[in-house]
Design a protein around this motif. Structure first.
Motif, mmCIF file in Angstrom:
data_model
loop_
_atom_site.group_PDB
_atom_site.id
_atom_site.type_symbol
_atom_site.label_atom_id
_atom_site.label_comp_id
_atom_site.label_asym_id
_atom_site.label_seq_id
_atom_site.Cartn_x
_atom_site.Cartn_y
_atom_site.Cartn_z
ATOM 1 N N ALA A 1 0.823 -1.197 0.000
ATOM 2 C CA ALA A 1 0.000 0.000 0.000
ATOM 3 C C ALA A 1 0.862 1.255 0.000
ATOM 4 N N VAL A 2 0.271 2.339 -0.466
ATOM 5 C CA VAL A 2 0.998 3.597 -0.565
ATOM 6 C C VAL A 2 0.363 4.638 0.334
ATOM 7 N N VAL A 3 1.214 5.291 1.098
ATOM 8 C CA VAL A 3 0.791 6.409 1.931
ATOM 9 C C VAL A 3 1.581 7.627 1.485
ATOM 10 N N SER A 4 0.880 8.668 1.148
ATOM 11 C CA SER A 4 1.524 9.882 0.645
ATOM 12 C C SER A 4 1.442 10.982 1.685
ATOM 13 N N GLN A 5 2.566 11.590 1.960
ATOM 14 C CA GLN A 5 2.620 12.653 2.964
ATOM 15 C C GLN A 5 3.154 13.919 2.308
ATOM 16 N N HIS A 6 2.532 15.044 2.668
ATOM 17 C CA HIS A 6 2.890 16.312 2.039
ATOM 18 C C HIS A 6 2.763 17.449 3.041
ATOM 19 N N PRO A 7 3.669 18.412 3.096
ATOM 20 C CA PRO A 7 4.854 18.518 2.250
ATOM 21 C C PRO A 7 6.007 17.670 2.786
ATOM 22 N N SER A 8 7.036 17.523 2.012
ATOM 23 C CA SER A 8 8.193 16.756 2.457
ATOM 24 C C SER A 8 9.115 17.635 3.311
ATOM 25 N N ARG A 9 9.131 18.914 3.000
ATOM 26 C CA ARG A 9 9.923 19.850 3.786
ATOM 27 C C ARG A 9 9.154 21.149 3.932
ATOM 28 N N ARG B 1 -2.428 1.687 8.946
ATOM 29 C CA ARG B 1 -2.572 0.235 8.935
ATOM 30 C C ARG B 1 -3.993 -0.090 8.524
ATOM 31 N N ASP B 2 -4.131 -1.153 7.797
ATOM 32 C CA ASP B 2 -5.455 -1.584 7.380
ATOM 33 C C ASP B 2 -6.038 -2.434 8.496
ATOM 34 N N LEU B 3 -6.580 -1.794 9.488
ATOM 35 C CA LEU B 3 -7.025 -2.517 10.676
ATOM 36 C C LEU B 3 -8.357 -3.216 10.473
ATOM 37 N N VAL B 4 -9.002 -2.968 9.349
ATOM 38 C CA VAL B 4 -10.246 -3.692 9.076
ATOM 39 C C VAL B 4 -9.929 -5.160 8.843
ATOM 40 N N GLN B 5 -8.765 -5.426 8.222
ATOM 41 C CA GLN B 5 -8.397 -6.800 7.900
ATOM 42 C C GLN B 5 -8.022 -7.595 9.139
ATOM 43 N N GLY B 6 -7.452 -6.954 10.095
ATOM 44 C CA GLY B 6 -7.017 -7.670 11.294
ATOM 45 C C GLY B 6 -6.199 -6.742 12.155
ATOM 46 N N THR B 7 -6.521 -6.634 13.382
ATOM 47 C CA THR B 7 -5.928 -5.599 14.205
ATOM 48 C C THR B 7 -4.455 -5.804 14.446
ATOM 49 N N LEU B 8 -4.038 -7.032 14.601
ATOM 50 C CA LEU B 8 -2.691 -7.255 15.090
ATOM 51 C C LEU B 8 -1.678 -7.637 14.023
ATOM 52 N N ASN B 9 -2.139 -8.213 12.960
ATOM 53 C CA ASN B 9 -1.182 -8.812 12.037
ATOM 54 C C ASN B 9 -1.069 -8.061 10.725
ATOM 55 N N THR B 10 -1.089 -6.771 10.781
ATOM 56 C CA THR B 10 -0.922 -6.002 9.555
ATOM 57 C C THR B 10 0.253 -5.049 9.721
ATOM 58 N N GLU B 11 0.973 -4.890 8.628
ATOM 59 C CA GLU B 11 2.125 -4.010 8.664
ATOM 60 C C GLU B 11 1.674 -2.561 8.610
ATOM 61 N N ALA B 12 2.573 -1.682 8.984
ATOM 62 C CA ALA B 12 2.308 -0.249 8.905
ATOM 63 C C ALA B 12 2.974 0.297 7.652
ATOM 64 N N PHE B 13 2.250 1.116 6.946
ATOM 65 C CA PHE B 13 2.789 1.779 5.764
ATOM 66 C C PHE B 13 3.035 3.237 6.122
ATOM 67 N N PHE B 14 4.219 3.696 5.815
ATOM 68 C CA PHE B 14 4.619 5.025 6.235
ATOM 69 C C PHE B 14 4.608 6.018 5.087
ATOM 70 N N GLY B 15 4.259 7.251 5.429
ATOM 71 C CA GLY B 15 4.449 8.334 4.492
ATOM 72 C C GLY B 15 5.928 8.659 4.400
ATOM 73 N N GLN B 16 6.248 9.568 3.499
ATOM 74 C CA GLN B 16 7.646 9.902 3.245
ATOM 75 C C GLN B 16 8.235 10.784 4.340
ATOM 76 N N GLY B 17 7.369 11.324 5.202
ATOM 77 C CA GLY B 17 7.852 12.174 6.276
ATOM 78 C C GLY B 17 7.882 13.636 5.892
ATOM 79 N N THR B 18 7.815 14.497 6.895
ATOM 80 C CA THR B 18 7.890 15.942 6.703
ATOM 81 C C THR B 18 8.961 16.504 7.622
ATOM 82 N N ARG B 19 9.931 17.159 7.002
ATOM 83 C CA ARG B 19 10.997 17.788 7.793
ATOM 84 C C ARG B 19 10.550 19.216 8.097
#
Lengths: 119, 113
Positions: free
Chosen positions: A2-10, A97-115
């Motif tokens: 999955a893709v998570v988009s974060q804005h702005p980057s800086r 996290r897609d917690l609808v699928q399962g609360t505990l066993n899903t990975e976290a997808f991160f945005g690119q971050g904002t400095r």
């Protein structure tokens, strides 16, 4: 994955102003998003948990009036740093996290971050 | 919040040497996840371990989950310069914090060519 988009980057802002950071999940519905803060060469500190359609849950020690979180839709959460000060300068990262699928066993997808730099 | 301890904080190795980072929790974890963050980047999911004593491999990376589900390790065999970055373990919250992920402080790996 999955893709998570974060804005702005800086962003550079003046002390006393407010800054809004957006986090979007592009290909899945994120009922829950998380906001982290990371200081240089340090770990990810969980600031708050953002739930769609309800108030965010803040971790102990995090000022909810300073870090405003809004999660108005299943794909968008925003973090607003209000009345920013130089000590708020940091790297802010959202994750989902897609917690609808399962609360505990899903990975976290991160945005690119904002400095954020407050001068 | 829940704490997950991770050591060492820094590790400098020469290319070809092995590397290991360890993660410990005072409470039993339902699962543990590992992430890698390249310099200037964001964390990227590597793997999740769920079962007691579980061992998983990804090429040169070996992940272990302790029998008591309180500790975990990541071992890299014959490191390469592409392995540079910070490796984080993360454990889930419990009770009212279920669904959240709490990260260890990370181990920053530097590989000298």
């Amino acid at each position: 994955g999955a893709v998570v988009s974060q804005h702005p980057s800086r962003v550079i802002c003046k002390s006393g102003t407010s800054v809004k950071i957006e986090c979007r999940s592009l290909d899945f519905q994120a009922t829950t998003m998380f906001w982290y803060r990371q200081f240089p060469k340090q770990s990810l500190m969980l600031m708050a948990t953002s739930n769609e359609g309800s108030k965010a849950t803040y971790e102990q020690g995090v000022e909810k009036d300073k870090f405003l979180i809004n999660h108005a839709s299943l794909t968008l959460s925003t973090l607003t740093v209000t009345s920013a000060h130089p000590e708020d300068s940091s790297f802010y990262i959202c994750s989902a996290r897609d917690l609808v699928q399962g609360t505990l066993n899903t990975e976290a997808f991160f945005g690119q971050g904002t400095r954020l730099t407050v001068v | 919040g829940q704490q997950v301890m991770q050591i060492p904080q820094y590790q400098h190795v020469q290319e070809g040497e092995d590397f290991t980072t360890y993660c410990n929790s005072s409470t039993t974890l339902s699962n543990i996840q590992w992430y890698k963050q390249r310099p200037g980047g964001h964390p990227v999911f590597l793997i999740q371990l769920v079962k007691s004593g579980e061992v998983k491999k990804q090429k040169r990376l070996t992940f272990q989950f302790g029998e008591a589900k309180k500790n975990s390790s990541l071992h890299i065999t014959a490191t390469q310069t592409t392995d540079v970055g910070t490796y984080f373990c993360a454990g889930p919250g419990r009770g009212s914090t279920l669904g959240r992920l709490y990260f260890g402080r990370g181990t920053q790996l530097t590989v000298w060519p």
